[in-house]
Design an enzyme around this catalytic site. Structure first.
Site, mmCIF file in Angstrom:
data_model
loop_
_atom_site.group_PDB
_atom_site.id
_atom_site.type_symbol
_atom_site.label_atom_id
_atom_site.label_comp_id
_atom_site.label_asym_id
_atom_site.label_seq_id
_atom_site.Cartn_x
_atom_site.Cartn_y
_atom_site.Cartn_z
ATOM 1 N N HIS A 87 47.102 46.571 34.177
ATOM 2 C CA HIS A 87 45.943 47.208 34.809
ATOM 3 C C HIS A 87 46.351 47.854 36.124
ATOM 4 O O HIS A 87 47.224 47.357 36.843
ATOM 5 C CB HIS A 87 44.804 46.202 35.023
ATOM 6 N N ASP A 89 43.918 48.718 38.541
ATOM 7 C CA ASP A 89 42.957 48.421 39.608
ATOM 8 C C ASP A 89 43.384 47.210 40.424
ATOM 9 O O ASP A 89 44.107 46.329 39.940
ATOM 10 C CB ASP A 89 41.548 48.215 39.043
ATOM 11 N N ASP A 120 49.681 41.712 42.094
ATOM 12 C CA ASP A 120 48.610 41.788 41.083
ATOM 13 C C ASP A 120 48.027 43.185 41.014
ATOM 14 O O ASP A 120 47.021 43.474 41.633
ATOM 15 C CB ASP A 120 47.526 40.773 41.429
ATOM 16 N N GLU A 154 40.152 45.561 35.019
ATOM 17 C CA GLU A 154 40.482 44.157 34.784
ATOM 18 C C GLU A 154 39.933 43.256 35.879
ATOM 19 O O GLU A 154 39.531 42.119 35.618
ATOM 20 C CB GLU A 154 42.006 44.000 34.679
ATOM 21 N N GLU A 155 39.904 43.760 37.106
ATOM 22 C CA GLU A 155 39.491 42.926 38.234
ATOM 23 C C GLU A 155 37.972 42.746 38.325
ATOM 24 O O GLU A 155 37.499 41.899 39.092
ATOM 25 C CB GLU A 155 40.011 43.512 39.549
ATOM 26 N N GLU A 180 51.159 40.702 34.141
ATOM 27 C CA GLU A 180 50.451 39.978 35.196
ATOM 28 C C GLU A 180 51.416 39.081 35.977
ATOM 29 O O GLU A 180 52.436 38.636 35.453
ATOM 30 C CB GLU A 180 49.334 39.119 34.594
#
Length: 420
Positions: A87, A89, A120, A154-155, A180
């Protein structure tokens, strides 16, 4: 000329400056969820792929026009099928005066990459993009394909990966690698399920001035139940003999990472967190309604009836009447066999690069990996990380961790796609 695994490994090291530049460019894109526009990051990913000869699609999925996904594929129609997931974001940076450096600077200082998303997971995403680009440009004969899934929500929602899985983009996958953050001492090969549990208390309204004598206070009822909620943590998971090694590893990783006495139990037992309490409408009125929402994480094999029995028992133990529980079973515990080709290849390459033991382990939280495992696809999470700054101030990651992660991904992809 046949391209070899060793040549590709050497190419990663020869081009590590390009990898680090890619990390910096991603970090410098200000795309906090849900504050900022995600389109600049999506466009950057597509432009990078195009620069390296890889066609991609921007697809409007369940997140709508503001949260599209990116799909790309290289390789052949026959053979081993690998999905790479990441991801773009990041969570908001919060107050800027809490940072010792520019969170969107992408500065390298004292062997660390600095900024929001370094762990992250913009550096992990960079590793995925870099690995795919190098393989495509190398001319290596891949005995199978690589499918790239990039999401940008995702967040906040996690709809992107779910959409990929529901719409056939992961069908037939033999391995899924999610970048991740984990650090190099572990590979995430399983995780807990999720139950959203709600306790609701019902009372009788009355004037607040006579609340000690008249009416039935729902908040007071709920307050008598809440101290017993942690008794749900006694509910265990159920594992077979083939999972014993992973459970042991998981307890070790939890104790090493979190450091609180007894925290190893978070792996193979339920955990609880009272996250929301609501009740009452006016200070001068006895409330006739109150509720609390509890985040319960379920170990693999946890039986629903055991949880329900524990909840019934704790309500009875509180001695309160008029309190009931409702259940939203969101996800089940899930895992990938630690002897799968994906895990054994990754573990060997990690240990060869770092010269340290790596422990495949279950996660005490949950993630998008569950969507792939629900399809029967062996799935891991592995990426560069310094856990301390994730979602907080002063997020960073060690440069050597980024470079080693790229080496490890490249060698593992070679193993799975027949590049010897």
């Amino acid at each position: 000329m046949t391209v070899t695994k060793e040549q590709l490994h050497e190419a990663v090291l020869a081009h590590q400056d390009d990898l680090l530049k890619l990390c910096q460019q991603l970090i410098q894109i200000k795309n906090q969820s849900p504050i900022d526009d995600q389109e600049p990051a999506i466009k950057f990913v597509r432009d990078y792929l195009a620069e390296h000869g890889i066609e991609s699609e921007r697809i409007v999925a369940d997140g709508g026009e503001d949260y599209p996904v990116v799909y790309a594929r290289i390789g052949s129609d026959e053979g081993f099928r690998v999905v790479l997931n990441g991801h773009v974001d990041v969570v908001p940076v919060g107050k800027l005066d809490g940072w010792d450096f520019d969170p969107f600077g992408g500065e390298i200082r004292d062997g660390k990459m600095l900024g929001r998303g370094t762990s992250d997971m913009k550096c992990g995403l960079a590793v995925l993009l870099f690995s795919m680009a190098m393989l495509n440009e190398s001319g290596a004969e891949l005995k199978g394909d690589i499918r790239l899934h990039v999401v940008c929500d995702e967040e906040i929602a996690g709809t992107g990966t779910k959409w990929f899985c529901e719409n056939g983009y992961a069908d037939g996958a033999d391995a899924v690698m999610i970048g991740e953050p984990t650090g190099h001492d572990t590979i995430e090969i399983g995780q807990k399920g999720i139950l959203h549990l709600t306790f609701t208390a019902h009372g009788v309204p009355g004037h607040g001035s006579t609340g000690n004598y008249k009416g039935d206070n729902a908040i007071n009822k709920l307050a008598k139940v809440i101290p017993f909620i942690d008794e749900i943590t006694a509910v265990p998971g159920h594992y077979d003999e083939s999972q014993a090694r992973a459970v042991k590893n998981s307890r070790t990783i939890a104790e090493r990472t979190i450091g609180t006495p007894g925290v190893g139990n978070v792996i193979d037992h339920c955990s609880t967190n009272v996250g929301i309490i609501q009740g009452g409408g006016k200070i001068n009125q006895v409330p006739d309604f109150a509720s609390c929402s509890v985040d319960v994480r379920l170990p693999y094999g946890c039986k629903h009836e055991e949880v329900v029995a524990a909840v019934d028992a704790l309500i009875a133990k509180s001695g309160v009447e008029g309190v009931e529980a409702s259940y939203n079973w969101t996800a089940e515990g899930n895992y990938t066999d630690d002897e799968s080709k994906l895990v054994t290849s990754l573990k060997k390459n990690i240990e060869d690069v770092w010269n340290e033991e790596c422990l495949p382990a279950y996660q005490w939280a949950s993630s998008d990996a569950a969507h792939y495992r629900a399809l029967g696809a062996p799935t891991i999470q592995f990426g560069p990380a310094n856990n301390e700054g994730i979602h907080g101030y002063n997020e960073d990651v060690d440069v050597i961790d980024i470079v080693h992660s790229a080496e490890i991904y490249m060698m593992s992809l070679c193993d799975m796609l027949g590049v010897e």
